[in-house]
Design a protein around this motif. Structure first.
Motif, PDB file in Angstrom:
ATOM      1  N   GLU A  34       0.860  -1.194   0.000  1.00 22.16           N
ATOM      2  CA  GLU A  34       0.000   0.000   0.000  1.00 22.16           C
ATOM      3  C   GLU A  34       0.893   1.239   0.000  1.00 22.16           C
ATOM      4  OE1 GLU A  34      -3.238   1.027  -0.271  1.00 22.16           O
ATOM      5  OE2 GLU A  34      -2.305   2.993  -0.010  1.00 22.16           O
ATOM      6  N   GLY A  46     -17.386   8.776  -1.031  1.00 19.92           N
ATOM      7  CA  GLY A  46     -18.547   9.504  -0.556  1.00 19.92           C
ATOM      8  C   GLY A  46     -19.096   8.845   0.675  1.00 19.92           C
ATOM      9  N   VAL A  48     -20.894   5.637   1.310  1.00 20.95           N
ATOM     10  CA  VAL A  48     -21.876   4.600   1.623  1.00 20.95           C
ATOM     11  C   VAL A  48     -21.232   3.259   1.314  1.00 20.95           C
ATOM     12  CG1 VAL A  48     -24.174   3.662   1.231  1.00 20.95           C
ATOM     13  CG2 VAL A  48     -23.791   6.110   1.076  1.00 20.95           C
ATOM     14  N   ARG A 107     -13.671   6.477   5.127  1.00 18.94           N
ATOM     15  CA  ARG A 107     -12.754   5.449   4.622  1.00 18.94           C
ATOM     16  C   ARG A 107     -11.442   5.396   5.382  1.00 18.94           C
ATOM     17  NH1 ARG A 107     -13.392   3.562  -0.621  1.00 18.94           N
ATOM     18  NH2 ARG A 107     -11.423   2.510  -0.241  1.00 18.94           N
ATOM     19  N   LYS A 281     -10.623  12.694  -6.269  1.00 16.71           N
ATOM     20  CA  LYS A 281     -10.248  11.381  -6.806  1.00 16.71           C
ATOM     21  C   LYS A 281     -11.082  11.066  -8.046  1.00 16.71           C
ATOM     22  CE  LYS A 281      -9.004   6.870  -5.154  1.00 16.71           C
ATOM     23  NZ  LYS A 281      -9.721   5.691  -4.785  1.00 16.71           N
ATOM     24  N   ASP A 304     -11.842  -1.219  -8.580  1.00 17.06           N
ATOM     25  CA  ASP A 304     -11.850  -0.058  -9.479  1.00 17.06           C
ATOM     26  C   ASP A 304     -10.854  -0.212 -10.617  1.00 17.06           C
ATOM     27  OD1 ASP A 304     -13.748   1.232  -7.989  1.00 17.06           O
ATOM     28  OD2 ASP A 304     -12.608   3.074  -7.700  1.00 17.06           O
TER      29      ASP A 304
HETATM   30  C1  LIG Z   1     -15.827  10.897  -4.259  1.00 18.95           C
HETATM   31  C2  LIG Z   1     -16.123   9.434  -4.333  1.00 18.95           C
HETATM   32  C3  LIG Z   1     -17.303   8.956  -3.782  1.00 18.95           C
HETATM   33  C4  LIG Z   1     -17.603   7.593  -3.797  1.00 18.95           C
HETATM   34  N1  LIG Z   1     -18.742   7.151  -3.164  1.00 18.95           N
HETATM   35  C5  LIG Z   1     -18.983   5.843  -3.082  1.00 18.95           C
HETATM   36  C6  LIG Z   1     -20.085   5.363  -2.307  1.00 18.95           C
HETATM   37  O1  LIG Z   1     -20.799   6.137  -1.691  1.00 18.95           O
HETATM   38  N2  LIG Z   1     -20.307   4.033  -2.274  1.00 18.95           N
HETATM   39  C7  LIG Z   1     -19.498   3.140  -2.933  1.00 18.95           C
HETATM   40  O2  LIG Z   1     -19.739   1.930  -2.860  1.00 18.95           O
HETATM   41  N3  LIG Z   1     -18.449   3.565  -3.661  1.00 18.95           N
HETATM   42  C8  LIG Z   1     -18.169   4.890  -3.735  1.00 18.95           C
HETATM   43  N4  LIG Z   1     -17.080   5.332  -4.436  1.00 18.95           N
HETATM   44  C9  LIG Z   1     -16.268   4.349  -5.156  1.00 18.95           C
HETATM   45  C10 LIG Z   1     -15.405   3.557  -4.199  1.00 18.95           C
HETATM   46  O3  LIG Z   1     -14.627   4.440  -3.435  1.00 18.95           O
HETATM   47  C11 LIG Z   1     -14.493   2.614  -4.992  1.00 18.95           C
HETATM   48  O4  LIG Z   1     -15.282   1.848  -5.876  1.00 18.95           O
HETATM   49  C12 LIG Z   1     -13.709   1.672  -4.086  1.00 18.95           C
HETATM   50  O5  LIG Z   1     -12.911   2.381  -3.196  1.00 18.95           O
HETATM   51  C13 LIG Z   1     -12.830   0.748  -4.942  1.00 18.95           C
HETATM   52  O6  LIG Z   1     -12.012  -0.024  -4.108  1.00 18.95           O
HETATM   53  P1  LIG Z   1     -10.609  -0.549  -4.632  1.00 18.95           P
HETATM   54  O7  LIG Z   1     -10.047  -1.363  -3.510  1.00 18.95           O
HETATM   55  O8  LIG Z   1     -10.752  -1.165  -5.958  1.00 18.95           O
HETATM   56  O9  LIG Z   1      -9.730   0.762  -4.868  1.00 18.95           O
HETATM   57  P2  LIG Z   1      -9.271   1.887  -3.847  1.00 18.95           P
HETATM   58  O10 LIG Z   1     -10.218   2.015  -2.724  1.00 18.95           O
HETATM   59  O11 LIG Z   1      -8.981   3.082  -4.666  1.00 18.95           O
HETATM   60  O12 LIG Z   1      -7.904   1.324  -3.252  1.00 18.95           O
HETATM   61  C14 LIG Z   1      -6.737   1.219  -4.037  1.00 18.95           C
HETATM   62  C15 LIG Z   1      -5.534   1.277  -3.116  1.00 18.95           C
HETATM   63  O13 LIG Z   1      -4.359   0.987  -3.853  1.00 18.95           O
HETATM   64  C16 LIG Z   1      -3.306   1.853  -3.445  1.00 18.95           C
HETATM   65  N5  LIG Z   1      -2.361   1.936  -4.576  1.00 18.95           N
HETATM   66  C17 LIG Z   1      -2.596   2.429  -5.815  1.00 18.95           C
HETATM   67  N6  LIG Z   1      -1.538   2.268  -6.618  1.00 18.95           N
HETATM   68  C18 LIG Z   1      -0.590   1.657  -5.859  1.00 18.95           C
HETATM   69  C19 LIG Z   1       0.749   1.225  -6.142  1.00 18.95           C
HETATM   70  N7  LIG Z   1       1.288   1.364  -7.347  1.00 18.95           N
HETATM   71  N8  LIG Z   1       1.441   0.659  -5.143  1.00 18.95           N
HETATM   72  C20 LIG Z   1       0.899   0.504  -3.889  1.00 18.95           C
HETATM   73  N9  LIG Z   1      -0.367   0.885  -3.582  1.00 18.95           N
HETATM   74  C21 LIG Z   1      -1.103   1.444  -4.558  1.00 18.95           C
HETATM   75  C22 LIG Z   1      -4.024   3.166  -3.146  1.00 18.95           C
HETATM   76  O14 LIG Z   1      -3.274   3.984  -2.272  1.00 18.95           O
HETATM   77  C23 LIG Z   1      -5.321   2.661  -2.511  1.00 18.95           C
HETATM   78  O15 LIG Z   1      -5.226   2.539  -1.109  1.00 18.95           O
HETATM   79  C24 LIG Z   1     -16.734   6.679  -4.434  1.00 18.95           C
HETATM   80  C25 LIG Z   1     -15.551   7.149  -5.002  1.00 18.95           C
HETATM   81  C26 LIG Z   1     -15.226   8.506  -4.947  1.00 18.95           C
HETATM   82  C27 LIG Z   1     -13.954   8.978  -5.558  1.00 18.95           C
END
Ligand SMILES: Cc1cc2nc3c(=O)[nH]c(=O)nc-3n(C[C@H](O)[C@H](O)[C@H](O)COP(=O)(O)OP(=O)(O)OC[C@H]3O[C@@H](n4cnc5c(N)ncnc54)[C@H](O)[C@@H]3O)c2cc1C
Length: 433
Positions: A34, A46, A48, A107, A281, A304
């Motif tokens: 991370e 956001g 939820v 978060r 973001k 994502d």
């Molecule tokens: C403003 C906003 C509002 C949102 N509201 C909602 C909501 O209300 N409800 C909902 O369900 N979803 C919501 N989302 C979407 C939700 O946040 C994402 O779908 C979710 O966080 C995806 O999870 P993830 O683990 O795939 O990615 P992320 O949560 O983005 O986690 C990725 C992690 O990888 C790390 N990382 C990245 N690149 C590297 C690298 N090269 N080396 C080491 N670490 C790295 C980052 O630091 C991060 O911690 C929202 C998003 C935003 C931006």
């Protein structure tokens, strides 16, 4: 540190941690990289959290997790420059466990707690470490290059859970660089307010929460939306629009956020609040047709990074992220049993996704932004015309009511033909509900 792990996970967001938790529980050696100071420090949401997947991983998790409020009320609001048309739903059933699987969370607190659960299960989480690239050998991903001394780390399989800005996934060639049309730029603030003020202002009992989604003039009549979600003693407030739309309208995220907060309807909800945190973001919305290839030899893409966000009114990202993380873990466990981490050996990940709500919902709703982009008038002309008609209906004057109503309807029809309106409503409903 072990020379070779069963699995390397890049990214400690909901997708990566769900995957690591499941694998560690099954006894596999897992390391999560991370780049943030701690899990959640780089994450914006956001707020939820839809929790159908989490509740299976950690039953009744809300009893120990740092959740803010369960969502018992939902409000959808369409704004013109100075007026609002809103519909609000309140469900007493959602006040009972499992609370409709919907909680507001911060978060930075939630991700830390979830990552600790994975650590307790046996995963090794290495923070403040950026992964710069994958290590490949004979067409297979066999490890990662981490930005620290002795940073070449090897594993049977690597899970790419790096989130929306997925540079590593793009480097593999599995994923194309997203267009401005396929990315939402979102800005969010945490605004503090005393708990009693929040509960009075939003008519909430203790621990009950509310979400409000705003459209129309909330984002200057562009395709996109604003939101307010209630936490215990703060509000999550934000706006988001496709980058292409922001560019076309020459709008900067910060200006949009300021305009949203000072809208006459919105500012009443925020009155007296103090901004504690500001972040920006991306949210990926590639559409179902443009999802990347999800596996190759030795590598799976989750969350994502794979574009798993439901862009409809359901707004689901974190639950899909966790679901894909868990399904990746299940496929890895199967691959380990067979001793085959090739693309063919990992293919059950894709099969699982196709049979789950993730792909079914993306198929149904994933292309909503593209469909709506052909109807920009839905977000500007329609709210203005509908609210003007409503204003006419409710205006008290000496005229007989029949005449005021006729005038109001005529005003609407001058702007929009009834058939066009009905057809657009049908298309919009198909896209987002
Ligand atoms: C403003 C906003 C509002 C949102 N509201 C909602 C909501 O209300 N409800 C909902 O369900 N979803 C919501 N989302 C979407 C939700 O946040 C994402 O779908 C979710 O966080 C995806 O999870 P993830 O683990 O795939 O990615 P992320 O949560 O983005 O986690 C990725 C992690 O990888 C790390 N990382 C990245 N690149 C590297 C690298 N090269 N080396 C080491 N670490 C790295 C980052 O630091 C991060 O911690 C929202 C998003 C935003 C931006």
């Amino acid at each position: 540190m072990t020379d070779k792990f069963d699995c390397i996970v890049v990214g400690a967001g909901p997708a990566g941690v769900a995957c690591a938790y499941k694998l560690a529980k099954a006894g596999l050696s897992v390391i999560v990289f991370e780049r943030g100071e701690y899990p959640g420090s780089k994450n914006v949401s956001g707020g939820v959290l839809y929790s159908t997947v989490l509740n299976k991983l950690i039953p009744d998790f809300w009893q120990e997790a740092p959740v803010e409020r369960h969502v018992a009320k939902r409000r959808y609001s369409i704004l013109s420059k100075d007026s609002e048309m809103a519909v609000e739903f309140s469900f007493d059933e959602f006040n009972k466990p499992p609370y409709n699987n919907s909680f507001t969370v911060l978060r930075s607190k939630f991700d830390r707690w979830f990552a600790k659960k994975a650590e307790d299960a046996g995963a090794f989480i290495l923070t403040e470490t950026v992964v710069d690239d994958f290590i490949r050998e004979s067409g297979k991903v066999i490890g990662v290059k981490a930005r620290r001394e002795g940073g070449d780390i090897y594993a049977n399989v690597v899970v790419c859970a790096e989130g929306a800005n997925s540079l590593l996934a793009e480097k593999t060639g599995l994923k194309k660089k997203p267009t401005d049309h396929q990315m939402i730029t979102a800005e969010k603030e945490i605004i503090s307010l005393p708990r009693e003020v929040i509960e009075d202002r939003f008519s909430l009992d203790s621990d009950e929460g509310m979400t409000i989604e705003f459209f129309g003039d909330a984002v200057k009549g562009m395709i996109g939306s604003g939101f307010i979600y209630t936490n215990k003693d703060s509000l999550s407030v934000g706006v988001g629009c496709p980058i292409s739309v922001m560019k076309k309208n020459n709008m900067r995220p910060n200006d949009l956020m300021e305009a949203f907060k000072s809208h006459p309807i919105v500012r009443k909800f925020l009155r007296g609040g103090k901004t504690e945190e500001l972040s920006a973001k991306m949210i990926p919305e590639p559409g179902y047709k443009n999802l990347p290839a999800l596996i190759t030899n030795g590598l799976l893409i989750v969350g994502d990074a794979a574009g798993f966000v439901n862009p409809s009114l359901y707004r689901e990202g974190s639950n899909m992220a966790m679901a894909s993380g868990v399904m990746a873990a299940e496929a890895i466990l199967e691959a380990k049993e067979k001793g085959d981490f090739s693309e063919a050996g990992l293919n059950s990940y894709v099969k699982r996704l196709n049979e789950s709500f993730v792909m079914k919902d993306l198929k149904r709703f994933g292309d909503a932004p593209e469909r709506l982009s052909g109807m920009p008038h839905l977000f500007k002309e329609y709210p203005d015309a509908i609210l003007k008609m409503a204003e006419g209906y409710f205006t008290v004057s000496d005229m007989p009511k029949r005449e005021t109503q006729q005038l109001a309807r005529q005003h609407f029809r001058d702007k929009i033909s009834v058939w066009k309106f009905l057809w657009d409503m049908y298309k919009a409903r198909r896209a987002i509900m």
